[in-house]
Design a protein around this motif. Structure first.
Motif, PDB file in Angstrom:
ATOM      1  N   ARG A 423      74.081  41.517 -27.302  1.00 34.18           N
ATOM      2  CA  ARG A 423      73.721  40.123 -26.987  1.00 34.18           C
ATOM      3  C   ARG A 423      74.938  39.362 -26.464  1.00 34.18           C
ATOM      4  O   ARG A 423      74.831  38.570 -25.532  1.00 34.18           O
ATOM      5  CB  ARG A 423      73.157  39.441 -28.232  1.00 34.18           C
ATOM      6  CG  ARG A 423      72.619  38.043 -27.955  1.00 34.18           C
ATOM      7  CD  ARG A 423      71.661  37.592 -29.031  1.00 34.18           C
ATOM      8  NE  ARG A 423      71.104  36.278 -28.739  1.00 34.18           N
ATOM      9  CZ  ARG A 423      70.132  35.706 -29.417  1.00 34.18           C
ATOM     10  NH1 ARG A 423      69.589  36.351 -30.435  1.00 34.18           N
ATOM     11  NH2 ARG A 423      69.694  34.514 -29.089  1.00 34.18           N
ATOM     12  N   ARG A 424      76.111  39.629 -27.059  1.00 34.49           N
ATOM     13  CA  ARG A 424      77.326  38.973 -26.591  1.00 34.49           C
ATOM     14  C   ARG A 424      77.781  39.537 -25.252  1.00 34.49           C
ATOM     15  O   ARG A 424      78.372  38.821 -24.437  1.00 34.49           O
ATOM     16  CB  ARG A 424      78.436  39.158 -27.633  1.00 34.49           C
ATOM     17  CG  ARG A 424      78.205  38.432 -28.953  1.00 34.49           C
ATOM     18  CD  ARG A 424      78.296  36.920 -28.785  1.00 34.49           C
ATOM     19  NE  ARG A 424      79.616  36.499 -28.359  1.00 34.49           N
ATOM     20  CZ  ARG A 424      80.610  36.182 -29.180  1.00 34.49           C
ATOM     21  NH1 ARG A 424      80.406  36.233 -30.494  1.00 34.49           N
ATOM     22  NH2 ARG A 424      81.786  35.803 -28.714  1.00 34.49           N
ATOM     23  N   ASP A 427      73.961  39.497 -22.882  1.00 33.60           N
ATOM     24  CA  ASP A 427      72.915  38.537 -23.230  1.00 33.60           C
ATOM     25  C   ASP A 427      71.586  39.253 -23.480  1.00 33.60           C
ATOM     26  O   ASP A 427      70.510  38.742 -23.138  1.00 33.60           O
ATOM     27  CB  ASP A 427      72.760  37.471 -22.127  1.00 33.60           C
ATOM     28  CG  ASP A 427      72.001  36.244 -22.626  1.00 33.60           C
ATOM     29  OD1 ASP A 427      72.097  35.941 -23.829  1.00 33.60           O
ATOM     30  OD2 ASP A 427      71.286  35.610 -21.825  1.00 33.60           O
ATOM     31  N   ARG A 429      68.302  40.631 -25.211  1.00 34.20           N
ATOM     32  CA  ARG A 429      67.323  40.228 -26.228  1.00 34.20           C
ATOM     33  C   ARG A 429      66.152  41.186 -26.165  1.00 34.20           C
ATOM     34  O   ARG A 429      65.782  41.647 -25.081  1.00 34.20           O
ATOM     35  CB  ARG A 429      66.825  38.791 -25.977  1.00 34.20           C
ATOM     36  CG  ARG A 429      67.850  37.716 -26.328  1.00 34.20           C
ATOM     37  CD  ARG A 429      67.384  36.340 -25.883  1.00 34.20           C
ATOM     38  NE  ARG A 429      68.279  35.282 -26.359  1.00 34.20           N
ATOM     39  CZ  ARG A 429      69.444  34.984 -25.789  1.00 34.20           C
ATOM     40  NH1 ARG A 429      69.855  35.670 -24.731  1.00 34.20           N
ATOM     41  NH2 ARG A 429      70.200  33.998 -26.278  1.00 34.20           N
TER      42      ARG A 429
END
Length: 501
Positions: A423-424, A427, A429
């Motif tokens: 996610r970092r 990004d 999801r």
């Protein structure tokens, strides 16, 4: 679920086709495994299986160090090169083959003088030093084969890899079992080396079908390509050593507490827990990893491919893992013998962990495809510490079942970690479809597991079989909705393909 259009549809079909192709070879190997494991269990018993597991752990660690990670880095190098640039591909392949052959020789030569020390560390005496010496041959063959296998994987020669898998399973049955029958436990190391030799021959035969032009390399270009392989390969090697080292440590912890008999129970459960999920994980490394590497510069495309792979993997793995969890006693008796009934609880814990592993693995490939060496390495260090640490705490209290619990806890932790990193980093999801699947399949698996802790055996089995049937039908119907109708026989289309899908 409606049928995706355009590129999404083609991507789902590609994932399913490659998984089915690899899975088809795995189904054949399952048959070989049933026969081989049954024979080995009857010939050797749990103690012999424990001895075999420790031999394999020594081989896995030694091969990982000797190979220096160039197999995995070679796959990435080949996949990242434009296929039309035949000169560039040929340079990578030429160096990969030569370096893997040299590393195989060095690895075998280094294990020989330390075989007594390794046997002492593993078994507490030097009785099995000769067996460890024989493993040096296996190291040479496996490392040398790695360079050729990387070519097939990097160019996504899925049929060739499938055939290699089938031949490896066949050879381990028809050669490995007779060796153990005539030589007893002394034949275990010989059978492992013979299997590695067969893998080398198969990799040579199938890789030679790929048309790679012969080229001459200057010393400078050879050095540049070698440096590129080692630059990422060393990180892969360190990661692989941590993974194999943790498996070795877990087996030593189990064996030190309860002997080779307990180590054999753990090995039996580990083999069966990964048998069904293994072909899906293998397909990820064979087809998905090169495809993801090819688009690694596009975060949106990376995340889309990971979500698609996760969705397919959960639906393929879920029913099989729940079925294995439900039928654990029968599966253990079928593949091994009644002597291994003590491995049933371990197997159930491993099935729960494998469900989480199926969810986490596609996300982890983002880190590999991006070549994020530091993040990849430190996440593996953390995973090793968590896995071995929990096993060290739990095995003395729970016995061998504590090792199964440790594997489950590892993936509870690791799934959260890789999701946070992805996610970092991109990004990432989970898609709405995946969130629904995860929130359904994981609690369902936990519910079946809990049923065997709280209910009588026959009631828990009935609950597990009912859930397996429902989940299996749902998965089959959902997978069918992702494929064109013409791929199914006309008579079963109304059953599998939803209206309007």
């Amino acid at each position: 679920m409606t049928l995706p259009d355009g590129d999404g549809n083609r991507s789902y079909i590609q994932i399913i086709r490659s998984t089915i192709l690899i899975g088809g070879s795995s189904v054949i190997n399952v048959v070989f495994s049933i026969l081989r494991n049954k024979a080995m269990a009857l010939l050797l018993g749990p103690e012999g299986i424990g001895l075999m597991a420790l031999y394999n752990s020594i081989l896995d660690m030694s091969q990982t160090v000797a190979g220096m990670g160039i197999n995995a880095s070679g796959v990435r190098q080949i996949a990242a090169v434009n296929a039309q640039d035949t000169r560039r591909v040929a340079e990578v392949v030429t160096v990969l083959r030569r370096v893997s052959l040299l590393l195989g020789i060095l690895g075998a030569a280094l294990l020989l003088p330390f075989s007594g020390l390794v046997a002492q560390l593993t078994f507490g005496d030097r009785q099995h030093a000769a067996g460890v010496m024989i493993l040096s041959l296996a190291i040479f063959f496996q490392v040398a084969a790695g360079g050729r296998t990387a070519l097939m994987q990097g160019t996504r020669d899925i049929p060739g890899l499938a055939w290699m898998s089938v031949l490896g399973g066949f050879f381990s049955l028809v050669v490995g079992v007779p060796l153990v029958y005539f030589l007893g436990t002394s034949g275990i190391a010989v059978s492992v080396a013979a299997g590695a030799c067969a893998s080398f021959v198969a990799s040579w035969w199938f890789s030679r079908r790929i048309d790679i032009p012969s080229i001459s390399l200057t010393a400078r270009r050879a050095f540049q390509e070698t440096a590129a392989l080692f630059k990422l390969g060393i990180v892969f090697m360190a990661s692989g050593f941590l993974t194999m080292g943790s498996a070795y440590a877990i087996r030593l912890i189990v064996a030190s507490q309860d002997g080779l008999h307990a180590a054999g129970l753990y090995q039996a459960a580990w083999s069966l827990g990964g048998l069904y999920a293994g072909f899906i994980l293998q397909a990820m490394g064979t087809d998905f990893y090169p495809r993801l590497t090819a688009v690694s510069g596009d975060n949106v495309e990376c995340n889309r491919l990971v979500n698609e792979q996760t969705e397919i993997s959960i639906m393929l793995a879920g029913p099989g893992l729940i079925a294995t969890l439900t039928l654990a006693p029968a599966v253990m008796a079928l593949f091994y013998s009644s002597e291994f009934r003590g491995a049933v609880d371990i197997l159930r814990w491993i099935c729960l962990g494998m469900m989480l592993r199926i969810v986490a693995w596609p996300i982890g490939f983002i880190i590999l495809a991006k070549g994020a060496k530091a993040i990849f390495f430190w996440s593996e260090v953390a995973a090793t510490v968590v896995h071995v640490g929990i096993a060290w705490l739990c095995v003395p209290i729970l016995g061998p079942s504590g090792a199964g619990l440790a594997f489950f806890c590892l993936y509870v932790w690791h799934t959260g970690l890789v999701y946070y990193v992805a996610r970092r980093y991109t990004d990432f999801r989970w898609s709405p479809a995946n969130r629904k699947l995860i929130l359904a399949y994981l609690p369902i698996s936990a519910m079946v597991f809990g049923a065997f802790q709280l209910l009588p055996l026959w009631e828990a089995t009935a609950v597990g079989l009912a859930i397996t049937t429902v989940v299996g039908f749902f998965s089959l119907r959902t997978l069918a909705s992702l494929l064109p109708e013409h791929m199914f026989p006309r008579m079963i289309r109304p059953l599998l393909v939803p209206r309007g899908g």
